[in-house]
Design a protein around this motif. Structure first.
Motif, PDB file in Angstrom:
ATOM      1  N   GLY A   1       0.847  -1.191   0.000  1.00 21.03           N
ATOM      2  CA  GLY A   1       0.000   0.000   0.000  1.00 21.03           C
ATOM      3  C   GLY A   1       0.871   1.225   0.000  1.00 21.03           C
ATOM      4  N   THR A   2       0.268   2.349   0.325  1.00 16.97           N
ATOM      5  CA  THR A   2       1.006   3.608   0.332  1.00 16.97           C
ATOM      6  C   THR A   2       2.164   3.531   1.323  1.00 16.97           C
ATOM      7  OG1 THR A   2      -1.038   4.786  -0.179  1.00 16.97           O
ATOM      8  CG2 THR A   2       0.819   6.091   0.645  1.00 16.97           C
ATOM      9  N   GLY A   3       3.364   3.755   0.835  1.00 10.04           N
ATOM     10  CA  GLY A   3       4.547   3.742   1.686  1.00 10.04           C
ATOM     11  C   GLY A   3       5.039   2.363   2.052  1.00 10.04           C
ATOM     12  N   ILE A   4       4.416   1.314   1.508  1.00 13.35           N
ATOM     13  CA  ILE A   4       4.823  -0.062   1.823  1.00 13.35           C
ATOM     14  C   ILE A   4       5.314  -0.726   0.547  1.00 13.35           C
ATOM     15  CG2 ILE A   4       4.065  -2.312   2.665  1.00 13.35           C
ATOM     16  CD1 ILE A   4       1.946  -0.883   4.307  1.00 13.35           C
ATOM     17  N   ASN A   5       6.582  -1.094   0.548  1.00 14.40           N
ATOM     18  CA  ASN A   5       7.186  -1.671  -0.652  1.00 14.40           C
ATOM     19  C   ASN A   5       6.952  -3.174  -0.688  1.00 14.40           C
ATOM     20  OD1 ASN A   5       8.650  -1.963  -3.003  1.00 14.40           O
ATOM     21  ND2 ASN A   5      10.608  -2.123  -1.934  1.00 14.40           N
ATOM     22  N   GLY A   6       5.724  -3.546  -0.974  1.00 14.49           N
ATOM     23  CA  GLY A   6       5.398  -4.959  -1.137  1.00 14.49           C
ATOM     24  C   GLY A   6       5.028  -5.632   0.162  1.00 14.49           C
ATOM     25  N   GLY A   7       3.952  -6.408   0.114  1.00 15.93           N
ATOM     26  CA  GLY A   7       3.504  -7.149   1.274  1.00 15.93           C
ATOM     27  C   GLY A   7       3.550  -8.631   1.008  1.00 15.93           C
ATOM     28  N   VAL A   8       2.987  -9.397   1.948  1.00 14.99           N
ATOM     29  CA  VAL A   8       3.018 -10.851   1.848  1.00 14.99           C
ATOM     30  C   VAL A   8       2.331 -11.339   0.579  1.00 14.99           C
ATOM     31  CG1 VAL A   8       2.107 -12.973   2.876  1.00 14.99           C
ATOM     32  CG2 VAL A   8       3.202 -11.265   4.326  1.00 14.99           C
ATOM     33  N   ILE A   9       1.128 -10.824   0.300  1.00 15.67           N
ATOM     34  CA  ILE A   9       0.376 -11.360  -0.835  1.00 15.67           C
ATOM     35  C   ILE A   9       1.063 -11.036  -2.158  1.00 15.67           C
ATOM     36  CG2 ILE A   9      -1.196  -9.387  -1.098  1.00 15.67           C
ATOM     37  CD1 ILE A   9      -2.072 -13.164  -1.324  1.00 15.67           C
ATOM     38  N   GLU A  10       1.671  -9.838  -2.269  1.00 16.57           N
ATOM     39  CA  GLU A  10       2.412  -9.507  -3.493  1.00 16.57           C
ATOM     40  C   GLU A  10       3.628 -10.397  -3.647  1.00 16.57           C
ATOM     41  OE1 GLU A  10      -0.083  -6.064  -2.483  1.00 16.57           O
ATOM     42  OE2 GLU A  10       1.412  -7.142  -1.310  1.00 16.57           O
ATOM     43  N   ALA A  11       4.299 -10.675  -2.523  1.00 13.72           N
ATOM     44  CA  ALA A  11       5.480 -11.533  -2.576  1.00 13.72           C
ATOM     45  C   ALA A  11       5.111 -12.955  -2.986  1.00 13.72           C
ATOM     46  CB  ALA A  11       6.180 -11.542  -1.212  1.00 13.72           C
ATOM     47  N   LEU A  12       4.013 -13.461  -2.436  1.00 11.90           N
ATOM     48  CA  LEU A  12       3.611 -14.830  -2.770  1.00 11.90           C
ATOM     49  C   LEU A  12       3.183 -14.944  -4.232  1.00 11.90           C
ATOM     50  CD1 LEU A  12       1.674 -15.849   0.461  1.00 11.90           C
ATOM     51  CD2 LEU A  12       3.871 -16.726  -0.331  1.00 11.90           C
ATOM     52  N   ARG A  13       2.523 -13.920  -4.742  1.00 12.12           N
ATOM     53  CA  ARG A  13       2.156 -13.946  -6.162  1.00 12.12           C
ATOM     54  C   ARG A  13       3.386 -13.889  -7.053  1.00 12.12           C
ATOM     55  NH1 ARG A  13      -2.928  -9.908  -5.096  1.00 12.12           N
ATOM     56  NH2 ARG A  13      -4.456 -11.519  -4.521  1.00 12.12           N
ATOM     57  N   ALA A  14       4.449 -13.230  -6.569  1.00 11.10           N
ATOM     58  CA  ALA A  14       5.708 -13.219  -7.325  1.00 11.10           C
ATOM     59  C   ALA A  14       6.401 -14.575  -7.232  1.00 11.10           C
ATOM     60  CB  ALA A  14       6.622 -12.112  -6.802  1.00 11.10           C
ATOM     61  N   LEU A  15       6.280 -15.229  -6.052  1.00 10.06           N
ATOM     62  CA  LEU A  15       6.894 -16.551  -5.875  1.00 10.06           C
ATOM     63  C   LEU A  15       6.137 -17.638  -6.635  1.00 10.06           C
ATOM     64  CD1 LEU A  15       7.751 -16.569  -2.050  1.00 10.06           C
ATOM     65  CD2 LEU A  15       9.382 -16.703  -3.925  1.00 10.06           C
ATOM     66  N   TYR A  16       4.827 -17.431  -6.813  1.00  7.58           N
ATOM     67  CA  TYR A  16       3.979 -18.411  -7.506  1.00  7.58           C
ATOM     68  C   TYR A  16       3.353 -17.750  -8.744  1.00  7.58           C
ATOM     69  CZ  TYR A  16       4.141 -21.270  -3.219  1.00  7.58           C
ATOM     70  OH  TYR A  16       4.540 -22.025  -2.139  1.00  7.58           O
ATOM     71  N   PRO A  17       4.156 -17.413  -9.741  1.00  6.37           N
ATOM     72  CA  PRO A  17       3.621 -16.667 -10.896  1.00  6.37           C
ATOM     73  C   PRO A  17       2.562 -17.428 -11.683  1.00  6.37           C
ATOM     74  CG  PRO A  17       5.835 -17.471 -11.348  1.00  6.37           C
ATOM     75  CD  PRO A  17       5.592 -17.715  -9.892  1.00  6.37           C
ATOM     76  N   ASN A  18       2.541 -18.743 -11.581  1.00  6.97           N
ATOM     77  CA  ASN A  18       1.570 -19.539 -12.343  1.00  6.97           C
ATOM     78  C   ASN A  18       0.369 -19.977 -11.515  1.00  6.97           C
ATOM     79  OD1 ASN A  18       3.197 -19.465 -14.706  1.00  6.97           O
ATOM     80  ND2 ASN A  18       4.490 -21.091 -13.851  1.00  6.97           N
ATOM     81  N   ALA A  19       0.323 -19.547 -10.252  1.00  7.10           N
ATOM     82  CA  ALA A  19      -0.819 -19.916  -9.404  1.00  7.10           C
ATOM     83  C   ALA A  19      -2.053 -19.144  -9.853  1.00  7.10           C
ATOM     84  CB  ALA A  19      -0.510 -19.623  -7.945  1.00  7.10           C
ATOM     85  N   PRO A  20      -3.162 -19.830 -10.146  1.00  2.66           N
ATOM     86  CA  PRO A  20      -4.358 -19.132 -10.627  1.00  2.66           C
ATOM     87  C   PRO A  20      -5.056 -18.319  -9.551  1.00  2.66           C
ATOM     88  CG  PRO A  20      -4.825 -21.461 -10.323  1.00  2.66           C
ATOM     89  CD  PRO A  20      -3.347 -21.285 -10.096  1.00  2.66           C
ATOM     90  N   TYR A  21      -4.794 -18.650  -8.259  1.00  2.00           N
ATOM     91  CA  TYR A  21      -5.541 -18.002  -7.185  1.00  2.00           C
ATOM     92  C   TYR A  21      -4.723 -18.015  -5.897  1.00  2.00           C
ATOM     93  CZ  TYR A  21      -9.585 -16.727  -4.310  1.00  2.00           C
ATOM     94  OH  TYR A  21     -10.449 -16.081  -3.458  1.00  2.00           O
ATOM     95  N   LEU A  22      -4.511 -16.850  -5.314  1.00  2.00           N
ATOM     96  CA  LEU A  22      -3.875 -16.712  -3.998  1.00  2.00           C
ATOM     97  C   LEU A  22      -4.532 -15.531  -3.293  1.00  2.00           C
ATOM     98  CD1 LEU A  22      -0.038 -17.101  -4.752  1.00  2.00           C
ATOM     99  CD2 LEU A  22      -1.472 -18.720  -3.515  1.00  2.00           C
ATOM    100  N   GLU A  23      -5.189 -15.799  -2.161  1.00  2.00           N
ATOM    101  CA  GLU A  23      -5.860 -14.736  -1.430  1.00  2.00           C
ATOM    102  C   GLU A  23      -5.661 -14.917   0.068  1.00  2.00           C
ATOM    103  OE1 GLU A  23      -7.278 -11.960  -2.282  1.00  2.00           O
ATOM    104  OE2 GLU A  23      -7.120 -12.309  -4.447  1.00  2.00           O
ATOM    105  N   LEU A  24      -5.505 -13.804   0.776  1.00  2.00           N
ATOM    106  CA  LEU A  24      -5.394 -13.827   2.230  1.00  2.00           C
ATOM    107  C   LEU A  24      -6.690 -14.324   2.848  1.00  2.00           C
ATOM    108  CD1 LEU A  24      -3.742 -10.331   2.660  1.00  2.00           C
ATOM    109  CD2 LEU A  24      -2.645 -12.499   3.269  1.00  2.00           C
ATOM    110  N   VAL A  25      -6.587 -15.252   3.791  1.00  2.00           N
ATOM    111  CA  VAL A  25      -7.758 -15.728   4.520  1.00  2.00           C
ATOM    112  C   VAL A  25      -8.071 -14.790   5.684  1.00  2.00           C
ATOM    113  CG1 VAL A  25      -8.709 -17.635   5.880  1.00  2.00           C
ATOM    114  CG2 VAL A  25      -7.269 -18.116   3.875  1.00  2.00           C
ATOM    115  N   HIS A  26      -7.040 -14.251   6.296  1.00  2.00           N
ATOM    116  CA  HIS A  26      -7.178 -13.335   7.421  1.00  2.00           C
ATOM    117  C   HIS A  26      -5.950 -12.428   7.428  1.00  2.00           C
ATOM    118  CE1 HIS A  26      -4.347 -15.681  10.202  1.00  2.00           C
ATOM    119  NE2 HIS A  26      -4.375 -16.330   9.055  1.00  2.00           N
TER     120      HIS A  26
END
Length: 318
Positions: free
Chosen positions: A115-140
């Motif tokens: 978000g604003t002032g945050i250079n990447g979070g967990v969900i962005e990192a995981l989507r970068a680690l799993y570029p071919n994953a069709p679905y990745l979403e935070l549960v909580h």
């Protein structure tokens, strides 16, 4: 410098996997690079249509809905992609993975999403680690300064099931917290409603208020030290900052809590090598008998928190 691309009018037919989501949450996930403020604007102005009709941001998608998206400008470059070091740290923090679910030991200091002032979070990192994953979403979510077990759904159907469990108390979350002072062993449950407030500075803060939402937390003493207590904590509701506010409400704020804690106490704890919030999501228990899915996962206590405990134990010997 960021570049932008113009998308044409797009029509999408909602699948069973996508059904059940609120339209605003679906668009936030689907429209990468489009600011959240713009998503709400195109919803308000009726540029987003379902089955040719206008809908509210709270509308829940149904199987077979035809979604119309207007022309949009999207960023080609995602400013929230985490650094290589963060990607490596997160790859090493995976506690459990199967076809439905991913559980990581979230590092302290890392937000769950960018978000604003945050250079990447967990969900962005995981989507970068799993570029071919069709679905990745935070549960909580976990607070940025909290470490420990964090669930990420790999299928929409699992996300729905886990959200139902969270609402009905079917997921047991266990935390460890080091608090100021010696906790009264007779205080085992704190039931105090919580309300979010926004300060003039724009900072979000949560307070105990009769006008707030119900919140229940269970506390038990793990070990008492000279000036602190190590608690095992189980939240039965999932309110923002719930554990932190309930602990502070009892006069025992969590060590290192700059928002709800005691600054003098926090300065003393910094002498004991504490440079973060002493709150750790230690364990998750999940039970989904209808699909024969049972899981218990634990996250080891970070070295930084172990060092602080060692300092507290030394004081008992003097």
């Amino acid at each position: 410098m960021n570049t932008y691309k113009q998308t044409p009018v797009t029509f999408l037919t909602i699948s069973a996997e996508q059904a059940g989501q609120r339209i605003d949450n679906f668009l936030h996930t689907h429209l990468k690079g489009v600011p959240r403020s713009h998503i709400y604007r195109i919803l308000r102005t009726g540029e987003v249509r379902i089955n040719k009709g206008r809908i509210k941001p709270t509308y829940r998608l149904m199987v077979g809905d035809v979604l119309r998206l207007p022309p949009l400008q999207c960023q080609d470059h995602n400013p929230n992609v985490p650094s290589a070091n963060r990607l490596k740290a997160l790859a090493n923090a995976i506690l459990y993975e199967d076809a439905h679910l991913l559980i990581i030991n979230k590092p302290a200091g890392m937000a769950v999403h960018g978000g604003t002032g945050i250079n990447g979070g967990v969900i962005e990192a995981l989507r970068a680690l799993y570029p071919n994953a069709p679905y990745l979403e935070l549960v909580h979510r976990l607070d940025r300064d909290t470490s420990g077990c964090l669930m990420i759904a790999k299928k929409r159907s699992m996300l729905r099931r886990l959200h139902d469990l969270l609402r009905n108390g079917g997921i047991h979350k266990h935390y460890l917290a080091l608090v100021q002072g010696r906790w009264n062993p007779h205080i085992r449950r704190v039931e105090a409603p919580l309300r979010k407030n926004l300060l003039q500075s724009g900072e979000r803060i949560v307070r105990v208020s009769a006008e707030g939402k119900s919140a229940l937390t269970q506390f038990s003493i793990e070990q008492q030290f000279t000036t602190t207590t190590l608690l095992r904590v189980q939240p039965f509701t999932g309110r923002t900052h719930q554990i932190r506010v309930h602990a502070a409400h009892q006069g025992h704020p969590i060590a290192g809590d700059s928002k709800y804690g005691d600054e003098t106490f926090n300065q003393q704890m910094r002498h004991d090598k504490l440079k973060r919030l002493w709150l750790h999501a230690e364990k998750l228990d999940i039970d989904l008998p209808e699909i024969n899915y049972h899981l218990s996962t634990s996250a080891p206590l970070p070295d930084a928190l172990q060092q602080t405990l060692l300092c507290q134990k030394k004081t008992l010997n003097y």
